[in-house]
Design a protein around this motif. Structure first.
Motif, PDB file in Angstrom:
ATOM      1  N   THR A   1      10.100  -3.407  13.075  1.00 50.61           N
ATOM      2  CA  THR A   1       9.369  -4.221  12.106  1.00 50.61           C
ATOM      3  C   THR A   1       8.392  -5.150  12.816  1.00 50.61           C
ATOM      4  O   THR A   1       8.712  -5.743  13.839  1.00 50.61           O
ATOM      5  CB  THR A   1      10.340  -5.065  11.257  1.00 50.61           C
ATOM      6  OG1 THR A   1      11.230  -4.190  10.576  1.00 50.61           O
ATOM      7  CG2 THR A   1       9.593  -5.903  10.245  1.00 50.61           C
TER       8      THR A   1
ATOM      9  N   LEU B   1       6.018  -5.332   8.082  1.00 44.72           N
ATOM     10  CA  LEU B   1       5.776  -3.916   7.855  1.00 44.72           C
ATOM     11  C   LEU B   1       6.443  -3.095   8.938  1.00 44.72           C
ATOM     12  O   LEU B   1       6.820  -3.606   9.988  1.00 44.72           O
ATOM     13  CB  LEU B   1       4.270  -3.618   7.792  1.00 44.72           C
ATOM     14  CG  LEU B   1       3.369  -4.020   8.966  1.00 44.72           C
ATOM     15  CD1 LEU B   1       3.424  -2.964  10.068  1.00 44.72           C
ATOM     16  CD2 LEU B   1       1.944  -4.196   8.496  1.00 44.72           C
ATOM     17  N   LYS B   2       6.615  -1.822   8.666  1.00 40.06           N
ATOM     18  CA  LYS B   2       7.214  -0.902   9.621  1.00 40.06           C
ATOM     19  C   LYS B   2       6.316   0.313   9.787  1.00 40.06           C
ATOM     20  O   LYS B   2       5.575   0.678   8.870  1.00 40.06           O
ATOM     21  CB  LYS B   2       8.600  -0.433   9.155  1.00 40.06           C
ATOM     22  CG  LYS B   2       9.695  -1.460   9.296  1.00 40.06           C
ATOM     23  CD  LYS B   2      11.058  -0.835   9.006  1.00 40.06           C
ATOM     24  CE  LYS B   2      12.170  -1.839   9.258  1.00 40.06           C
ATOM     25  NZ  LYS B   2      13.515  -1.227   9.079  1.00 40.06           N
ATOM     26  N   ILE B   3       6.410   0.926  10.963  1.00 36.60           N
ATOM     27  CA  ILE B   3       5.729   2.193  11.202  1.00 36.60           C
ATOM     28  C   ILE B   3       6.741   3.308  11.029  1.00 36.60           C
ATOM     29  O   ILE B   3       7.807   3.302  11.645  1.00 36.60           O
ATOM     30  CB  ILE B   3       5.148   2.255  12.632  1.00 36.60           C
ATOM     31  CG1 ILE B   3       4.114   1.147  12.831  1.00 36.60           C
ATOM     32  CG2 ILE B   3       4.523   3.613  12.899  1.00 36.60           C
ATOM     33  CD1 ILE B   3       3.600   1.072  14.248  1.00 36.60           C
ATOM     34  N   LEU B   4       6.426   4.243  10.157  1.00 37.14           N
ATOM     35  CA  LEU B   4       7.270   5.420   9.972  1.00 37.14           C
ATOM     36  C   LEU B   4       6.594   6.588  10.667  1.00 37.14           C
ATOM     37  O   LEU B   4       5.533   7.041  10.242  1.00 37.14           O
ATOM     38  CB  LEU B   4       7.459   5.712   8.478  1.00 37.14           C
ATOM     39  CG  LEU B   4       8.028   4.564   7.644  1.00 37.14           C
ATOM     40  CD1 LEU B   4       8.112   4.977   6.180  1.00 37.14           C
ATOM     41  CD2 LEU B   4       9.395   4.162   8.153  1.00 37.14           C
TER      42      LEU B   4
ATOM     43  N   ALA C   1       2.842   6.816   8.936  1.00 32.43           N
ATOM     44  CA  ALA C   1       2.720   6.045   7.703  1.00 32.43           C
ATOM     45  C   ALA C   1       3.137   4.619   8.019  1.00 32.43           C
ATOM     46  O   ALA C   1       3.997   4.386   8.863  1.00 32.43           O
ATOM     47  CB  ALA C   1       3.610   6.638   6.618  1.00 32.43           C
ATOM     48  N   VAL C   2       2.520   3.666   7.379  1.00 30.44           N
ATOM     49  CA  VAL C   2       2.849   2.261   7.585  1.00 30.44           C
ATOM     50  C   VAL C   2       3.414   1.714   6.287  1.00 30.44           C
ATOM     51  O   VAL C   2       2.792   1.836   5.233  1.00 30.44           O
ATOM     52  CB  VAL C   2       1.593   1.456   8.003  1.00 30.44           C
ATOM     53  CG1 VAL C   2       1.935  -0.019   8.131  1.00 30.44           C
ATOM     54  CG2 VAL C   2       1.045   2.001   9.316  1.00 30.44           C
ATOM     55  N   THR C   3       4.601   1.136   6.347  1.00 27.43           N
ATOM     56  CA  THR C   3       5.269   0.624   5.155  1.00 27.43           C
ATOM     57  C   THR C   3       5.271  -0.896   5.158  1.00 27.43           C
ATOM     58  O   THR C   3       5.744  -1.519   6.110  1.00 27.43           O
ATOM     59  CB  THR C   3       6.719   1.137   5.081  1.00 27.43           C
ATOM     60  OG1 THR C   3       6.699   2.559   4.943  1.00 27.43           O
ATOM     61  CG2 THR C   3       7.442   0.542   3.885  1.00 27.43           C
TER      62      THR C   3
ATOM     63  N   ASP D   1       9.204  -1.183  -1.486  1.00 23.08           N
ATOM     64  CA  ASP D   1       8.345  -1.064  -0.305  1.00 23.08           C
ATOM     65  C   ASP D   1       7.082  -0.293  -0.680  1.00 23.08           C
ATOM     66  O   ASP D   1       7.103   0.558  -1.567  1.00 23.08           O
ATOM     67  CB  ASP D   1       9.067  -0.316   0.822  1.00 23.08           C
ATOM     68  CG  ASP D   1      10.252  -1.097   1.375  1.00 23.08           C
ATOM     69  OD1 ASP D   1      10.279  -2.322   1.188  1.00 23.08           O
ATOM     70  OD2 ASP D   1      11.130  -0.475   1.990  1.00 23.08           O
TER      71      ASP D   1
ATOM     72  N   THR E   1       4.075   2.103   0.915  1.00 18.50           N
ATOM     73  CA  THR E   1       3.725   2.909   2.079  1.00 18.50           C
ATOM     74  C   THR E   1       2.260   3.317   2.030  1.00 18.50           C
ATOM     75  O   THR E   1       1.771   3.818   1.021  1.00 18.50           O
ATOM     76  CB  THR E   1       4.607   4.178   2.149  1.00 18.50           C
ATOM     77  OG1 THR E   1       5.970   3.784   2.289  1.00 18.50           O
ATOM     78  CG2 THR E   1       4.219   5.041   3.335  1.00 18.50           C
TER      79      THR E   1
ATOM     80  N   ASN F   1      -0.475   5.762   3.768  1.00 19.92           N
ATOM     81  CA  ASN F   1      -0.504   7.000   4.541  1.00 19.92           C
ATOM     82  C   ASN F   1      -1.587   6.950   5.609  1.00 19.92           C
ATOM     83  O   ASN F   1      -2.765   7.127   5.336  1.00 19.92           O
ATOM     84  CB  ASN F   1      -0.738   8.200   3.618  1.00 19.92           C
ATOM     85  CG  ASN F   1       0.446   8.435   2.702  1.00 19.92           C
ATOM     86  OD1 ASN F   1       1.585   8.317   3.132  1.00 19.92           O
ATOM     87  ND2 ASN F   1       0.186   8.734   1.454  1.00 19.92           N
TER      88      ASN F   1
END
Length: 274
Positions: free
Chosen positions: A171, A184-187, A194-196, A235, A237, A239
Protein backbone atom coordinates in the motif's frame (compact mmCIF):
# COMPACT_ATOMS: atom_id res chain seq x y z
CA UNK A 1 -9.07 9.04 24.63
CA UNK A 2 -7.90 5.60 25.77
CA UNK A 3 -4.18 5.59 26.50
CA UNK A 4 -3.85 2.53 28.74
CA UNK A 5 -5.53 -0.83 29.17
CA UNK A 6 -5.60 -3.54 31.80
CA UNK A 7 -4.95 -7.16 30.84
CA UNK A 8 -5.59 -9.70 33.55
CA UNK A 9 -6.18 -13.42 33.92
CA UNK A 10 -9.68 -14.36 35.01
CA UNK A 11 -10.58 -17.00 37.58
CA UNK A 12 -10.72 -19.54 34.75
CA UNK A 13 -7.27 -20.63 33.45
CA UNK A 14 -6.58 -19.49 29.90
CA UNK A 15 -9.20 -16.73 29.78
CA UNK A 16 -7.84 -13.18 29.64
CA UNK A 17 -9.90 -10.06 30.31
CA UNK A 18 -9.03 -6.71 28.71
CA UNK A 19 -10.53 -3.49 30.07
CA UNK A 20 -9.77 0.23 29.99
CA UNK A 21 -10.55 3.15 32.29
CA UNK A 22 -13.32 5.29 30.86
CA UNK A 23 -14.59 2.54 28.53
CA UNK A 24 -17.75 0.67 29.49
CA UNK A 25 -16.79 -2.49 27.69
CA UNK A 26 -14.71 -5.59 28.18
CA UNK A 27 -12.92 -8.09 25.97
CA UNK A 28 -12.42 -11.75 26.80
CA UNK A 29 -9.77 -13.67 24.86
CA UNK A 30 -9.26 -17.45 24.93
CA UNK A 31 -8.31 -20.44 22.82
CA UNK A 32 -10.86 -22.66 21.11
CA UNK A 33 -10.14 -25.50 23.53
CA UNK A 34 -10.57 -23.27 26.57
CA UNK A 35 -13.79 -21.83 25.16
CA UNK A 36 -15.32 -25.28 24.68
CA UNK A 37 -14.59 -26.14 28.33
CA UNK A 38 -15.73 -22.80 29.78
CA UNK A 39 -18.92 -21.91 27.93
CA UNK A 40 -21.19 -24.24 29.92
CA UNK A 41 -20.13 -22.87 33.31
CA UNK A 42 -19.37 -19.18 32.74
CA UNK A 43 -21.92 -16.58 33.79
CA UNK A 44 -19.92 -14.00 31.80
CA UNK A 45 -20.78 -15.86 28.59
CA UNK A 46 -24.52 -16.00 29.27
CA UNK A 47 -24.96 -12.32 28.43
CA UNK A 48 -25.34 -10.46 25.14
CA UNK A 49 -22.25 -9.69 23.15
CA UNK A 50 -20.28 -9.88 19.91
CA UNK A 51 -17.58 -12.41 19.19
CA UNK A 52 -14.85 -13.07 16.63
CA UNK A 53 -13.74 -16.59 15.76
CA UNK A 54 -10.38 -16.61 14.03
CA UNK A 55 -7.41 -18.68 12.96
CA UNK A 56 -4.60 -17.70 15.31
CA UNK A 57 -1.55 -19.25 13.66
CA UNK A 58 2.02 -18.05 13.35
CA UNK A 59 1.97 -19.12 9.69
CA UNK A 60 -1.40 -17.90 8.42
CA UNK A 61 -0.56 -18.55 4.79
CA UNK A 62 -0.15 -22.29 5.41
CA UNK A 63 -2.69 -22.86 8.15
CA UNK A 64 -5.46 -20.44 7.26
CA UNK A 65 -6.35 -16.83 7.82
CA UNK A 66 -10.09 -16.83 8.41
CA UNK A 67 -12.22 -14.64 10.65
CA UNK A 68 -15.90 -14.80 11.52
CA UNK A 69 -17.88 -12.10 13.34
CA UNK A 70 -21.06 -13.01 15.18
CA UNK A 71 -23.42 -11.79 17.88
CA UNK A 72 -25.98 -13.20 20.28
CA UNK A 73 -28.14 -12.44 23.27
CA UNK A 74 -26.44 -15.45 24.88
CA UNK A 75 -22.81 -15.70 23.81
CA UNK A 76 -22.08 -19.06 25.46
CA UNK A 77 -25.03 -20.74 23.79
CA UNK A 78 -24.10 -19.35 20.39
CA UNK A 79 -20.44 -20.32 20.67
CA UNK A 80 -21.49 -23.85 21.54
CA UNK A 81 -23.38 -24.01 18.24
CA UNK A 82 -20.16 -23.26 16.34
CA UNK A 83 -18.25 -26.15 17.89
CA UNK A 84 -17.37 -28.58 15.10
CA UNK A 85 -19.07 -26.50 12.39
CA UNK A 86 -16.53 -23.75 11.77
CA UNK A 87 -13.40 -25.83 11.81
CA UNK A 88 -10.92 -23.04 11.09
CA UNK A 89 -11.04 -21.24 14.42
CA UNK A 90 -8.40 -21.77 17.08
CA UNK A 91 -9.20 -18.71 19.20
CA UNK A 92 -12.13 -16.46 20.12
CA UNK A 93 -12.53 -12.89 21.34
CA UNK A 94 -15.76 -11.86 23.06
CA UNK A 95 -16.93 -8.24 23.41
CA UNK A 96 -19.54 -7.27 25.96
CA UNK A 97 -20.46 -4.37 28.20
CA UNK A 98 -18.78 -3.90 31.55
CA UNK A 99 -22.17 -2.78 32.89
CA UNK A 100 -25.42 -4.60 32.32
CA UNK A 101 -26.73 -2.52 29.40
CA UNK A 102 -25.87 -4.42 26.25
CA UNK A 103 -28.68 -6.31 24.51
CA UNK A 104 -29.34 -7.69 21.04
CA UNK A 105 -30.37 -4.29 19.69
CA UNK A 106 -26.80 -3.18 20.40
CA UNK A 107 -25.03 -6.36 19.37
CA UNK A 108 -26.48 -6.51 15.84
CA UNK A 109 -25.27 -2.96 15.20
CA UNK A 110 -21.84 -3.71 16.68
CA UNK A 111 -21.57 -6.87 14.58
CA UNK A 112 -22.33 -4.87 11.41
CA UNK A 113 -19.64 -2.32 12.26
CA UNK A 114 -17.09 -5.03 13.08
CA UNK A 115 -17.70 -6.70 9.71
CA UNK A 116 -17.20 -3.36 7.98
CA UNK A 117 -13.97 -2.71 9.86
CA UNK A 118 -12.63 -6.21 9.16
CA UNK A 119 -13.37 -5.89 5.44
CA UNK A 120 -11.68 -2.52 5.26
CA UNK A 121 -8.61 -3.79 7.14
CA UNK A 122 -8.17 -6.60 4.59
CA UNK A 123 -6.06 -8.58 7.05
CA UNK A 124 -8.15 -11.74 7.40
CA UNK A 125 -10.34 -13.75 5.04
CA UNK A 126 -13.78 -12.80 6.32
CA UNK A 127 -16.09 -15.82 6.61
CA UNK A 128 -19.29 -13.74 6.91
CA UNK A 129 -21.52 -14.03 3.86
CA UNK A 130 -23.70 -11.00 4.65
CA UNK A 131 -22.78 -7.55 6.06
CA UNK A 132 -25.05 -7.87 9.08
CA UNK A 133 -28.13 -5.82 9.80
CA UNK A 134 -29.08 -2.61 11.54
CA UNK A 135 -31.40 -2.35 14.54
CA UNK A 136 -33.19 0.87 15.45
CA UNK A 137 -31.84 2.60 18.57
CA UNK A 138 -33.04 5.78 20.22
CA UNK A 139 -30.88 8.87 20.56
CA UNK A 140 -29.43 7.97 23.97
CA UNK A 141 -28.82 4.37 22.92
CA UNK A 142 -27.04 5.50 19.76
CA UNK A 143 -24.78 7.72 21.86
CA UNK A 144 -23.94 4.80 24.15
CA UNK A 145 -23.29 2.56 21.14
CA UNK A 146 -20.92 5.11 19.59
CA UNK A 147 -19.05 5.55 22.87
CA UNK A 148 -18.55 1.78 23.04
CA UNK A 149 -17.40 1.57 19.40
CA UNK A 150 -15.01 4.50 19.84
CA UNK A 151 -13.14 2.50 22.46
CA UNK A 152 -12.88 -0.81 20.61
CA UNK A 153 -10.06 -0.10 18.17
CA UNK A 154 -7.79 1.75 20.66
CA UNK A 155 -8.21 -1.10 23.17
CA UNK A 156 -7.42 -3.79 20.59
CA UNK A 157 -4.47 -1.82 19.26
CA UNK A 158 -2.95 -1.48 22.73
CA UNK A 159 -3.55 -5.20 23.31
CA UNK A 160 -1.75 -6.11 20.07
CA UNK A 161 -4.88 -7.56 18.46
CA UNK A 162 -4.84 -6.77 14.74
CA UNK A 163 -8.27 -7.67 13.26
CA UNK A 164 -9.12 -4.08 12.43
CA UNK A 165 -5.60 -2.79 11.69
CA UNK A 166 -5.21 -1.98 7.97
CA UNK A 167 -3.11 -4.42 5.98
CA UNK A 168 -0.51 -2.07 4.55
CA UNK A 169 1.42 -4.63 2.48
CA UNK A 170 1.85 -3.17 -0.99
CA UNK A 171 0.00 0.00 0.00
CA UNK A 172 1.14 3.51 -0.84
CA UNK A 173 -0.06 6.52 1.11
CA UNK A 174 0.07 10.27 0.75
CA UNK A 175 -0.93 12.58 3.60
CA UNK A 176 -1.66 16.12 2.49
CA UNK A 177 -1.19 19.30 4.54
CA UNK A 178 -4.89 19.23 5.39
CA UNK A 179 -4.36 15.79 6.95
CA UNK A 180 -6.17 14.12 4.07
CA UNK A 181 -4.75 10.62 3.83
CA UNK A 182 -5.11 8.56 0.67
CA UNK A 183 -4.16 4.94 0.08
CA UNK A 184 -3.79 2.79 -2.99
CA UNK A 185 -2.35 -0.56 -4.00
CA UNK A 186 -0.75 -1.92 -7.14
CA UNK A 187 -2.31 -5.13 -8.38
CA UNK A 188 0.17 -6.84 -10.64
CA UNK A 189 -1.23 -7.71 -14.02
CA UNK A 190 -0.21 -8.23 -17.61
CA UNK A 191 0.69 -6.39 -19.71
CA UNK A 192 0.11 -3.50 -17.29
CA UNK A 193 -0.72 -3.24 -13.59
CA UNK A 194 -4.03 -2.14 -12.17
CA UNK A 195 -3.98 0.47 -9.43
CA UNK A 196 -6.61 0.24 -6.69
CA UNK A 197 -7.62 3.24 -4.60
CA UNK A 198 -8.65 1.83 -1.23
CA UNK A 199 -12.13 2.40 0.16
CA UNK A 200 -12.43 5.47 2.36
CA UNK A 201 -9.53 7.36 0.78
CA UNK A 202 -9.83 11.15 0.61
CA UNK A 203 -7.70 12.66 -2.15
CA UNK A 204 -6.88 16.33 -2.49
CA UNK A 205 -6.41 18.02 -5.85
CA UNK A 206 -7.92 15.56 -8.34
CA UNK A 207 -9.13 16.92 -11.65
CA UNK A 208 -12.91 16.59 -11.29
CA UNK A 209 -13.46 16.51 -15.06
CA UNK A 210 -11.11 13.54 -15.36
CA UNK A 211 -12.75 11.81 -12.38
CA UNK A 212 -16.14 12.21 -14.09
CA UNK A 213 -14.70 10.96 -17.37
CA UNK A 214 -13.34 7.87 -15.61
CA UNK A 215 -16.86 7.08 -14.32
CA UNK A 216 -15.56 6.15 -10.87
CA UNK A 217 -18.39 4.83 -8.72
CA UNK A 218 -19.03 6.02 -5.19
CA UNK A 219 -16.82 9.11 -5.34
CA UNK A 220 -18.10 12.32 -3.73
CA UNK A 221 -16.56 15.71 -4.53
CA UNK A 222 -16.20 18.66 -2.15
CA UNK A 223 -15.64 21.62 -4.49
CA UNK A 224 -14.81 24.03 -1.69
CA UNK A 225 -12.06 21.85 -0.20
CA UNK A 226 -11.00 20.26 -3.54
CA UNK A 227 -11.27 16.81 -1.95
CA UNK A 228 -12.69 13.64 -3.50
CA UNK A 229 -13.93 11.06 -0.98
CA UNK A 230 -14.09 7.43 -2.08
CA UNK A 231 -16.88 5.21 -0.76
CA UNK A 232 -15.97 3.70 2.61
CA UNK A 233 -16.71 0.12 1.57
CA UNK A 234 -15.83 0.05 -2.15
CA UNK A 235 -12.32 -0.04 -3.62
CA UNK A 236 -11.88 1.66 -7.00
CA UNK A 237 -9.58 0.06 -9.56
CA UNK A 238 -7.95 1.97 -12.42
CA UNK A 239 -6.81 -0.20 -15.30
CA UNK A 240 -3.24 0.71 -16.00
CA UNK A 241 -0.94 3.35 -14.50
CA UNK A 242 -0.98 5.64 -17.54
CA UNK A 243 -4.49 6.83 -16.73
CA UNK A 244 -3.64 7.19 -13.06
CA UNK A 245 -0.74 9.49 -13.92
CA UNK A 246 -3.16 11.71 -15.84
CA UNK A 247 -5.78 11.60 -13.11
CA UNK A 248 -3.57 12.60 -10.21
CA UNK A 249 -2.54 16.23 -10.01
CA UNK A 250 0.08 15.50 -7.35
CA UNK A 251 3.38 13.83 -8.36
CA UNK A 252 3.14 10.08 -8.13
CA UNK A 253 6.61 10.12 -6.56
CA UNK A 254 5.01 11.74 -3.49
CA UNK A 255 3.16 8.51 -2.72
CA UNK A 256 5.26 6.34 -0.40
CA UNK A 257 5.06 2.82 0.93
CA UNK A 258 5.42 2.13 4.64
CA UNK A 259 9.14 1.55 4.05
CA UNK A 260 9.55 4.84 2.16
CA UNK A 261 9.66 3.53 -1.42
CA UNK A 262 7.88 5.82 -3.87
CA UNK A 263 5.02 4.64 -6.05
CA UNK A 264 6.82 5.91 -9.15
CA UNK A 265 9.93 3.88 -8.32
CA UNK A 266 7.82 0.77 -7.86
CA UNK A 267 5.91 1.27 -11.09
CA UNK A 268 9.13 1.92 -12.99
CA UNK A 269 10.76 -1.22 -11.58
CA UNK A 270 7.75 -3.40 -12.39
CA UNK A 271 6.88 -1.81 -15.71
CA UNK A 272 9.85 0.09 -17.24
CA UNK A 273 7.71 1.48 -20.07
CA UNK A 274 5.41 3.43 -17.71
Amino acid sequence: MIKAISIAETNYPGVTKITADGWDGQVLRMSYATCCKWISTSAQLQQAGVYMLYADHFDRITHGNQLYVGQSGNIGQRLGQHDGKKEFWTAVIVFSSAGDWMNVAYTVNIERQFIKWAKRANRYDLDNQIPGREEHLGKEDLARLQTFLDGVQPVLRLAGIDMFEPNMDGTFSYSFPKKVTSQLKILNGSPAPAVTILAGSRIFGLDHAKVSQANLNGVANDDAEHIHTFHESVDVTLNGPEFMLKLFDRPVSSWKSRSGISLMATLTALYPTV
